[in-house]
Each structure stands twice: as structure tokens, then as C-alpha cells.
Design an enzyme around this catalytic site. Structure first.
Site, PDB file in Angstrom:
ATOM      1  CE  LYS A 140     -41.171   6.405 -19.188  1.00 22.65           C
ATOM      2  NZ  LYS A 140     -41.780   5.106 -19.496  1.00 22.65           N
ATOM      3  NE  ARG A 200     -35.937   1.456 -16.814  1.00 23.15           N
ATOM      4  CZ  ARG A 200     -35.562   2.528 -17.522  1.00 23.15           C
ATOM      5  NH1 ARG A 200     -36.307   3.631 -17.466  1.00 23.15           N
ATOM      6  NH2 ARG A 200     -34.481   2.492 -18.267  1.00 23.15           N
TER       7      ARG A 200
END
Length: 280
Positions: free
Chosen positions: A204, A244
Site C-alpha cells: 500500500k 493479507r
């Protein structure tokens, strides 16, 4: 939790696993590399992404879920649509991961409640078309915890059992890099909600900002896997139920080392993280 984006426009690996056969093969590879479950999604949730229609999402997701489940893989479906969740569960999925926490589709909570499947409730302040919406906080930890608590109460009222709920702080969703880092530094506050915590930090933007520093351009998403492994080890050490990730092997190794250190501190083998019934 290994990630399969059956999309052409994911921020991280859009298009690589768009073909059903390639997606199933990749899911099996993720399991071989150490994934305990595989999260299949057919709709990008990156900032600015436009929604695909229901028929297209079903076309992308269901064959992959069915193919992986038939191989004995524990499958999570990443969707905001009740119809996709329902058909994925019928095709063999074991868990529903809804980034809206049931807010995007009022039918989601009844569908999951009827199925008895575990449900991931993420902190969400709305669709990200047009940018990183509603990302202002006076106290990001207190506000995220309070908003997640309210969402969990709604999910419980909708009939989903307490032991089926997983919470996710929603890193990168209506949050700037400093917000994501502060939340990771205070996972104990999220754990105090009384439910397993999923951390989805993989590749991210905030990791790109950390790696680049204040002046340089962030590295591309696929050059953030070492940083992802570091965050995953920290999250595991601090009690996360699952992480994740797109690249499983490095993270699985990092988490294994974190668990070994915990075991050494405890004077024996550390137990594995508890998982809600219905997922493994």
C-alpha cells in the site's frame, strides 16, 4: 491470506490473474508458498476505481472460487455485493471479506448470517471514487475503533455470531500514511474490540511513502514486498489474526520468525493464532 485480484485494474497486479486458469494456478502457488487461505476479488477498490457491474463481478469471481475450493483451498471472497458473496459461498468459499463492512449492500449481512460464514468487517467511510474521501481525524485510533465498534454492533444485530466476526482497520481507505502507521502502532486497541484482527497492508501507499522518504518518489507497488513482510511480522507479533498479502513466501517466513521469537520468550512453542470457526 494470499491475494488474487481477478481484475484488469488493481493498483498492485491488475491484469496478471484476470484469466480464470491463471488465477486458479496462482492461488495454488500461494498455498504452496504458505498461505492459509486465499482471498479472491473481482472488483478493484483502489482510490478512483469505478465499480464493475454485478454480472461482470460474478463472471470473474465464481469460476476462480469454485476452482480453488475444488482443490481443497480455503477461499475468502472479497466483495461488497451480497449476490457475489452468496454465490461464492455456494461455490465453496469459506469466508466473506467485505471492505464496506456490510454498508455497501444492505443484503450482505442477512446473507452472511444465514450462511454462518465468518465475516470481515473493515473500517470504511465510503467509496473512494474521486480520491481519498473523509480522511480527516482528530484521533485516528479512537475514531477508527469507535466506528468499527458501531459497525460490529450492527453486524451482531443483523444475526452474525460474535465468533464469526473479524475486524480490519482499513489501512489506506480514507487514511493518509501517518494514519496507517499510527493504527499499526496501536493494534492492541483494535484487539480490545474482542475479535480477531486482519491487517491488509500489502504494497500500500503508506509503505511506498516510508521507503521513499519525504522527497523521493515512492517505489512501484511490486517493489514493496520486503516492507510488507516487515509490517506483517510486526502485526503478527502484536496479535493480528491474519495478514493479507500479495507475495506470500517472504511474509510467511517473516511471520514464522516472529512466532519463533515469541515461543522463545515464552519458554516453548508459541500457539498459532486462533481463527474463527469455518476458516483455517
Amino acid at each position: 491470506m494470499g491475494v488474487i485480484n481477478v481484475t484488469p485494474d488493481s493498483f498492485s497486479d491488475g491484469g496478471r490473474w484476470f484469466d480464470t486458469t491463471a488465477a486458479v494456478k496462482h492461488g495454488l502457488e500461494l498455498v504452496a508458498e504458505g498461505a492459509d487461505l486465499v482471498d479472491v476479488g473481482g472488483e478493484s477498490t483502489r482510490p478512483g476505481a469505478t465499480r464493475v457491474d454485478e454480472a461482470e463481478e460474478l463472471r470473474r469471481v465464481i469460476p476462480v472460487v469454485r476452482g480453488l475450493a475444488s482443490e481443497g483451498v480455503t477461499v475468502s471472497v472479497d466483495t461488497m455485493r451480497a449476490s457475489v458473496a452468496e454465490q461464492s459461498l455456494a461455490a465453496g468459499a469459506a469466508l466473506v471479506n467485505d471492505v464496506s463492512g456490510g454498508l455497501a449492500d444492505p443484503a450482505m449481512i442477512p446473507v452472511v448470517a444465514d450462511s454462518g460464514a465468518p465475516f470481515v468487517v473493515m473500517h470504511w467511510r465510503g467509496f473512494l471514487q474521486g480520491g481519498n474521501v473523509q480522511g480527516t481525524y482528530d484521533d485516528v485510533v479512537a475514531e477508527v475503533v469507535a466506528e468499527l465498534h458501531g459497525r460490529v454492533e450492527a453486524v451482531l444485530a443483523g444475526g452474525i455470531a460474535p465468533d464469526r466476526i473479524v475486524v480490519d482497520p482499513g489501512l489506506g481507505f480514507s487514511k493518509e500514511a501517518e494514519h496507517d502507521l499510527i493504527l499499526l502502532a496501536h493494534l492492541d486497541r483494535l484487539l480490545a474490540l474482542g475479535h480477531p484482527v486482519l491487517v491488509a497492508a500489502s504494497r500500500k501507499r503508506f509503505l511506498g511513502r516510508v521507503l521513499a522518504g519525504p522527497q523521493a518518489a515512492p517505489p512501484p507497488a511490486r517493489e514493496r514486498d520486503a516492507a510488507t513482510a516487515a509490517v506483517s511480522a510486526i502485526a503478527a507479533h502484536n496479535g493480528a489474526w491474519a495478514v493479507r498479502v500479495h507475495e506470500v513466501r517472504a511474509t510467511a517466513d517473516a511471520v514464522r520468525v516472529a512466532r519463533a521469537v515469541e515461543g522463545a520468550r515464552a519458554g516453548g512453542n508459541a500457539p498459532g493464532a486462533d481463527r474463527p470457526e469455518g476458516a483455517r
